[in-house]
Scaffold this motif. Sequence first.
Motif: not given
Length: 246
Positions: A112-132
């Motif tokens: 899951v994490i590996g796939l999400l890292q391909y999304d262009p907005s992944y790093h933009e949301h990396l520090h969202d509380p739910l993503m953490q």
Amino acid sequence: MIETTCSYDENSPLPVADLKEPMSYRLNRIYDEMSKLLPKGFRAIIEIDDRSIKSRNNNTDFPDSHHPLKNPNIFRMYAEVGDSGSFAEAKMRMLNFWTSDAATGQLSKDRVIGLLQYDPSYHEHLHDPLMQEILQFEDLSQLLRRHHEYLRDTFNFTTFAGGIRVPFMVATSKFQGEIRIAFSALTQEQDICMCLMIFRNLQIALRDLLKVQSRHDWAEYDLSGLAKIPQVNFYLDAYNISSLVG
């Protein structure tokens, strides 16, 4: 009464233009039989692709004015009733864009994490509380409803089961296609059940259309991918779903 919207390619060698009416009827019949289990309704999506178009797209350097990319989707039906089923679109998107798996719900946390890292907005949301929170979990079973909704709303991504993929071929025309079905309303196990129930009805509808087109034609379905998934294979056996429907 189920509301359905349908689009199709009138020029397709598969008679998809005649598929809307029988599948609308069959979905309504399924809902009538299962309505007690679906008091809040459901969402279901059926898509059929022409795999020869996909193959040509893969061999085309874009942009190419002589061989432009073409949408391989030749049939899409969206069915809804009530307010339930908000994950149907995300399940279909998983089948279309995120994985080539035979069914949704087969991912590990690392994948899951590996796939999400391909999304262009992944790093933009990396520090969202739910993503953490998601990143700190050891297993996907720890995801709560709010995490599932976050993945759906932020990335159009879901780890839920309830989407299936079936390649198939028509004998006479050698047409090669892919069927995808997504269903959302119940538990993951029950959504799988409903997907297979819809697929069985789609097999019968296609059989009847092919017999009208040519008395000796039939379709052969590749169920090998689904058969490797225990919870999906159970319903293949339960509904006596075969690779050939006569």
